[in-house]
Enzyme design. Structure first.
Site, short mmCIF file in Angstrom:
data_model
loop_
_atom_site.label_atom_id
_atom_site.label_comp_id
_atom_site.label_asym_id
_atom_site.label_seq_id
_atom_site.Cartn_x
_atom_site.Cartn_y
_atom_site.Cartn_z
N GLY A 221 0.82 -1.20 0.00
CA GLY A 221 0.00 0.00 0.00
C GLY A 221 0.85 1.26 0.00
O GLY A 221 1.95 1.30 -0.58
N SER A 222 0.36 2.28 0.67
CA SER A 222 0.99 3.60 0.58
C SER A 222 2.36 3.71 1.24
O SER A 222 3.05 4.72 1.06
CB SER A 222 0.05 4.66 1.19
OG SER A 222 -1.11 4.80 0.39
N THR A 223 2.79 2.69 2.00
CA THR A 223 4.15 2.76 2.52
C THR A 223 5.17 2.78 1.37
O THR A 223 6.26 3.33 1.52
CB THR A 223 4.46 1.56 3.45
OG1 THR A 223 4.34 0.34 2.71
CG2 THR A 223 3.51 1.53 4.64
#
Length: 501
Positions: A221-223
């Site tokens: 995801g956004s990591t």
């Protein structure tokens, strides 16, 4: 002699010849293998005739051997139970050992060449040489907190992982995989009992034997936006550079629009890179990734450690727990052509991007450490049976340098903004500067997304003291805030325990 008898004689001679050849093969080539086999009863008796050394963390022994009245004189025991299972591994009688028990088997058993002097001395004293002791880097307090917080998470998630490292050295401060298991039944001298316990764990659909901190690879995801932001900073984009954003954006050649997690997130046409990271702007990073191109993103991910297939965590010089390789995927069409939609989705940590929790901690740690990524390790020291002679003391090693000091500084600022102003607020620690990035990774409709947090803590002088990654599988919408809270708790515990630094 008639023909039938001659044929029988030839067959008998051939059979005797084969038997003789097999006997010589066993004596010349297979003898050592049979002699040292775990299934050789005499070897088992000899192995358990000597007291195996301890595996310790924070001054407490979590793998010990106790004397028994049985044929096998010492019983392996794990006082830490499930809490340390994925850190230690286990040492069974008739099954293959795992983890640190496997990596340091010779030293723990007392048969290592390093312990020759101890064995030689005991020949004259008549003492029974014991095994050596393995001291780990783990902070007892951080491990306790990681285990309890993960097991009692506020999202009622049953599977996940957490790992914390010292960014300055690479020392592992905590390593937890959920669900865990009690290794004690596996070390039973009753081989039927041990086998039954192992089979039950192996057949458990929740996968308790799996070390999710090191071997689970899931969309981050956004990591992953931190990797894309690093590539952007190295290609002419600054913290205050404005990039295209908007409430929705459809990549070229794709009819599927990319949207933000909420209408309030970067609805404007342009945002700064700083705000895109702080707000976790999907549309901004999707467009930024397409502009950078697949090659730059994949290369930057590789520089952070993606695609590495030979990393281990244990002894710095001779292996340890194997680590699964994190992958960026191809980002291409089946015909090998450019796939803008795939690049866009990959830039927000979806599509074919897969990451281990350890890789997430390494990303955060290298940014906190000025761009230097240290090799992670668990074994801090090897002490002889007398506990006064040190046979090994870990000397931290740089693994790679994925970004420059300036890029690391810019990324640090943006990740600090995430914790102070964005989705990572739950990770804040009084008196310390905390940076991080949350991530929500969609799977498919009807299945709760995975929840991630990567982060770091700096002391008042700007020195890194801990870096963490927390994964809650199927944590659902909003689960990343819980992952951030757990990450903050683990780092707080590591800071409070000098043994973890």
């Amino acid at each position: 002699m008639n023909a039938p008898l001659r044929r029988v004689g030839v067959v008998v001679m051939v059979l005797f010849g084969l038997l003789f050849a097999n006997l010589n093969w066993i004596q010349a080539y297979k003898a050592d293998e049979y002699r040292t086999s775990d299934y050789n009863g005499r070897v088992q008796v000899a192995t358990y005739d000597r007291k195996r050394g301890n595996i310790e963390a924070g001054g407490t022994a979590f793998a010990v051997s106790k004397e028994t009245d049985g044929k096998l004189k010492f019983q392996r025991s794990y006082p830490g139970g499930a809490k340390y299972a994925h850190v230690l591994g286990y040492k069974p009688v008739n099954l293959a050992e795992t983890g640190i028990e496997k990596v340091e088997d010779d030293f723990l058993a007392g048969t290592s060449d390093q312990l020759f002097a101890s064995r030689f001395k005991d020949m004259f004293t008549g003492d029974k040489t014991g095994g050596g002791n393995v001291l780990l880097t783990v902070s007892k307090r951080a491990q306790d907190v990681a285990y309890e917080q993960l097991r009692n998470n506020r999202r009622d998630v049953s599977k996940g992982a957490a790992i914390a490292i010292d960014p300055h050295t690479g020392a592992v401060q905590a390593l937890v995989s959920m669900p865990s298991f009690d290794p004690n039944p596996l070390a039973s001298h009753d081989t039927n009992e041990a086998t039954a316990a192992h089979n039950k764990l192996e057949q458990d659909t929740e996968g308790p034997l799996k070390n999710r901190a090191l071997n689970e690879v899931l969309p981050p995801g956004s990591t992953f936006k931190i990797v894309v932001a690093a590539a952007a900073l190295e290609n002419g984009v600054g913290q205050e550079t404005r990039i295209p954003a908007g409430a929705s954006w459809t990549p070229p050649t794709s009819g599927t629009p990319i949207r933000n997690a909420a209408p309030s997130i970067c609805p404007e046409d342009e945002v700064t890179l700083m705000n895109a990271v702080t707000e976790s702007c999907n549309t901004g990073f999707a467009q930024l990734g397409v502009r950078l191109g697949a090659d730059k993103i994949k290369e930057k991910a590789r520089q952070f450690g993606f695609e590495q297939e030979d990393l281990t965590v244990g002894h710095l010089d001779q292996g340890g727990h194997p680590v699964a390789a994190s992958r960026t995927g191809s980002m291409e069409n089946p015909d090998g052509g450019v796939n803008p939609a795939g690049v866009a989705q990959s830039s927000i940590g979806q599509f074919d991007v897969r990451m281990t929790p350890l890789q997430g901690a390494l990303i955060a740690g290298s940014i906190a450490n000025g761009g230097s990524q240290m090799r992670p390790y668990l074994v801090r020291q090897l002490l002889g049976p007398d506990r006064t002679t040190s046979h090994y003391t870990a000397k931290p090693k740089e693994l790679r340098r994925p970004v420059s000091g300036q890029v690391a500084s810019d990324l640090r600022d943006m990740m600090v903004s995430v914790v102070e102003n964005g989705t990572g607020r739950n990770a804040q620690i009084n008196g310390y500067t905390v940076g991080g990035k949350t991530g929500t990774a969609d799977i498919r409709p009807g299945i709760p997304p995975h929840s991630w947090f990567i982060g770091f803590a700096l002391d008042k002088n700007g020195n890194p003291v801990s870096a963490v990654c927390v994964l809650l599988e199927n944590g659902g919408d909003g689960g990343s805030a819980e992952a951030a809270r757990i990450g903050g708790q683990i780092m707080r515990a590591a800071i409070a325990d000098p043994g973890g630094r």
